[in-house]
Design a protein around this motif. Sequence first.
Motif, mmCIF file in Angstrom:
data_model
loop_
_atom_site.group_PDB
_atom_site.id
_atom_site.type_symbol
_atom_site.label_atom_id
_atom_site.label_comp_id
_atom_site.label_asym_id
_atom_site.label_seq_id
_atom_site.Cartn_x
_atom_site.Cartn_y
_atom_site.Cartn_z
ATOM 1 N N PRO A 140 0.827 -1.209 0.000
ATOM 2 C CA PRO A 140 0.000 0.000 0.000
ATOM 3 C C PRO A 140 0.864 1.264 0.000
ATOM 4 O O PRO A 140 1.979 1.261 0.547
ATOM 5 N N ARG A 141 0.361 2.290 -0.624
ATOM 6 C CA ARG A 141 1.037 3.584 -0.538
ATOM 7 C C ARG A 141 0.969 4.076 0.910
ATOM 8 O O ARG A 141 0.021 3.767 1.636
ATOM 9 N N PRO A 142 1.963 4.846 1.357
ATOM 10 C CA PRO A 142 2.017 5.230 2.770
ATOM 11 C C PRO A 142 0.721 5.841 3.298
ATOM 12 O O PRO A 142 0.278 5.504 4.396
ATOM 13 N N ALA A 143 0.107 6.737 2.511
ATOM 14 C CA ALA A 143 -1.106 7.402 2.987
ATOM 15 C C ALA A 143 -2.285 6.442 3.082
ATOM 16 O O ALA A 143 -3.252 6.712 3.798
ATOM 17 N N LEU A 193 -17.331 1.436 -2.133
ATOM 18 C CA LEU A 193 -16.966 1.507 -0.723
ATOM 19 C C LEU A 193 -15.531 1.967 -0.474
ATOM 20 O O LEU A 193 -15.242 2.651 0.508
ATOM 21 N N ILE A 194 -14.601 1.587 -1.351
ATOM 22 C CA ILE A 194 -13.181 1.840 -1.087
ATOM 23 C C ILE A 194 -12.844 3.282 -1.469
ATOM 24 O O ILE A 194 -12.935 3.655 -2.635
ATOM 25 N N PRO A 195 -12.428 4.114 -0.517
ATOM 26 C CA PRO A 195 -12.145 5.517 -0.848
ATOM 27 C C PRO A 195 -10.842 5.683 -1.627
ATOM 28 O O PRO A 195 -9.971 4.810 -1.610
ATOM 29 N N ARG A 196 -10.758 6.789 -2.301
ATOM 30 C CA ARG A 196 -9.490 7.210 -2.906
ATOM 31 C C ARG A 196 -8.709 7.959 -1.817
ATOM 32 O O ARG A 196 -9.291 8.755 -1.069
ATOM 33 N N VAL A 197 -7.406 7.757 -1.748
ATOM 34 C CA VAL A 197 -6.592 8.377 -0.710
ATOM 35 C C VAL A 197 -5.517 9.248 -1.352
ATOM 36 O O VAL A 197 -4.818 8.824 -2.271
ATOM 37 N N ILE A 198 -5.394 10.496 -0.850
ATOM 38 C CA ILE A 198 -4.410 11.451 -1.355
ATOM 39 C C ILE A 198 -3.570 11.952 -0.177
ATOM 40 O O ILE A 198 -4.129 12.393 0.834
ATOM 41 N N PRO A 199 -2.254 11.904 -0.270
ATOM 42 C CA PRO A 199 -1.419 12.442 0.821
ATOM 43 C C PRO A 199 -1.600 13.962 0.944
ATOM 44 O O PRO A 199 -1.694 14.667 -0.054
ATOM 45 N N ARG A 200 -1.610 14.451 2.165
ATOM 46 C CA ARG A 200 -1.838 15.869 2.402
ATOM 47 C C ARG A 200 -0.781 16.744 1.720
ATOM 48 O O ARG A 200 -1.110 17.799 1.168
ATOM 49 N N LYS A 201 0.474 16.328 1.759
ATOM 50 C CA LYS A 201 1.529 17.152 1.164
ATOM 51 C C LYS A 201 1.319 17.305 -0.340
ATOM 52 O O LYS A 201 1.543 18.378 -0.909
ATOM 53 N N GLU A 202 0.890 16.230 -0.992
ATOM 54 C CA GLU A 202 0.595 16.325 -2.419
ATOM 55 C C GLU A 202 -0.603 17.240 -2.647
ATOM 56 O O GLU A 202 -0.610 18.059 -3.585
ATOM 57 N N TRP A 203 -1.601 17.129 -1.778
ATOM 58 C CA TRP A 203 -2.800 17.938 -1.971
ATOM 59 C C TRP A 203 -2.507 19.427 -1.816
ATOM 60 O O TRP A 203 -3.108 20.262 -2.502
ATOM 61 N N GLU A 204 -1.598 19.783 -0.941
ATOM 62 C CA GLU A 204 -1.277 21.202 -0.753
ATOM 63 C C GLU A 204 -0.735 21.819 -2.035
ATOM 64 O O GLU A 204 -1.042 22.973 -2.363
#
Length: 483
Positions: A21-24, A75-86
Amino acid sequence: MDWEKYRSSTFDELIQADGQPRPAARRLVEYLGGLSGREIAERQLAADVVARVMGITFTVYSDGRNVDRTLPFDLIPRVIPRKEWEVTEAGLKQRMRALNLFIGDIYGKQQIVKDKVFPAMLLKDSVNFRPQCVGITPPLGVWAHICGSDLVRDGDGTLYALEDNLRIPSGVSYMLENRMVAKRVFPELFETSSILPVDEYPSQLYDTLAALSPRPGDAPVIALLTPGVFNSAYFEHAYLAQAMGIELVEGSDLFVADDDCTYMRTVYGPQRVDVIYRRVDDLFIDPEVFHPDSLLGAPGLIRSWRAGKVALANAPGAGVADDKVVFAYVPQMIRYYLGEEAILPNVPSFLCHDEKDLRHVLANLDKLVVKPANESGGYGMLIGPRASQAEREKFRALIQADPRNYMAQPTLNLSTAPIITEQGPSPRHLDLRPFILSREDTYVTTGGLTRVAMTPGSLVVNSSQGGGAKDTWVVDADDQGTH
């Protein structure tokens, strides 16, 4: 849930190429891995039931019938790391500043045209340019108060801007409802993970609209103008009006008096309206100015707006920048108006009005995605690699007949995320639509609406063509502790 066999042929938002899995997304993937197939199926069923009970629907126009369907929710959410989102958030704010300056310039001095940064012929042939708006300066100098920008990720992990929706962007209610469903299905994850909230959007939208009021000293009267119950996005209109505590009106509920003020008919008599969040197209909002037979708007609305007696969001004419050909010039706009380089790159584009690009497009129809300038919802486009020879020849004739109306982009290997299937998790292509609110400052939703193709291999994510939706989690990859 068994992740052992899950693999994607492109960049996956949750799982890396090595199967880890990706870290986030680690906490989510581990949690789902601890659930049995039966438990997953039960939670997906619970999510479907909640969506139906909430009435999360959209309308499909088919064979002359209006069919309401529940938006498929995975059901399975998409996950985005906060640093990338900024970084993404900064790029979206930059785009909106430039786009609003562009629209104001186009209805003002047209300096960007005079300086030959933007071709005059594109403006001349623009179906969304409104001569009636020339010379107007809307409140705060903002034309597009609400924008939904579509973002896609290529197979190498690069995030691109695909298009900007500046006329009547829709879908934010599904973003909000998806979060409510996810909280009911995964309450324990929201208690233990640092998932950033999205539920402040209605209050942010209200503040954006209230800032436009021509009577700033008073509590503004705000109304959402809907085409009515048969519109495909009526669920969203009713949802947002209720969430903001504002009136939901149709054109027949409004009238413009001799003082150029706009009034709403109520059981207590006429009430002045300060701000209208319109979900009706430009050409139908005022039969005095546009389509004379329209019943969706109110006679005199443009007159009232020009006089500064009522604010309209988005401002009429903002759609001049909601054009897939104009989209290709956004990096130049950012450079021209802001003196900056674009933070978010555009998907590379070929403009058929340019002879060199036209030759390239016609020679590579089997490799490109061809789009008309002003269609939406995934309609009217050609996905070259998946089209028949007859379909490609049809588009060749259309392009040659009206080159300005077409542009083309490479067929990206869009990123995927897993969805629930009877065989276990399976990758599907997706995109992301964040929503941007512009006033004196700019607000961007945390994440946005993730639309997902429910059909294996499909690149079309639009709900009207069988797509579904996921909740979008922006999380602190380095802090998966308390929420």
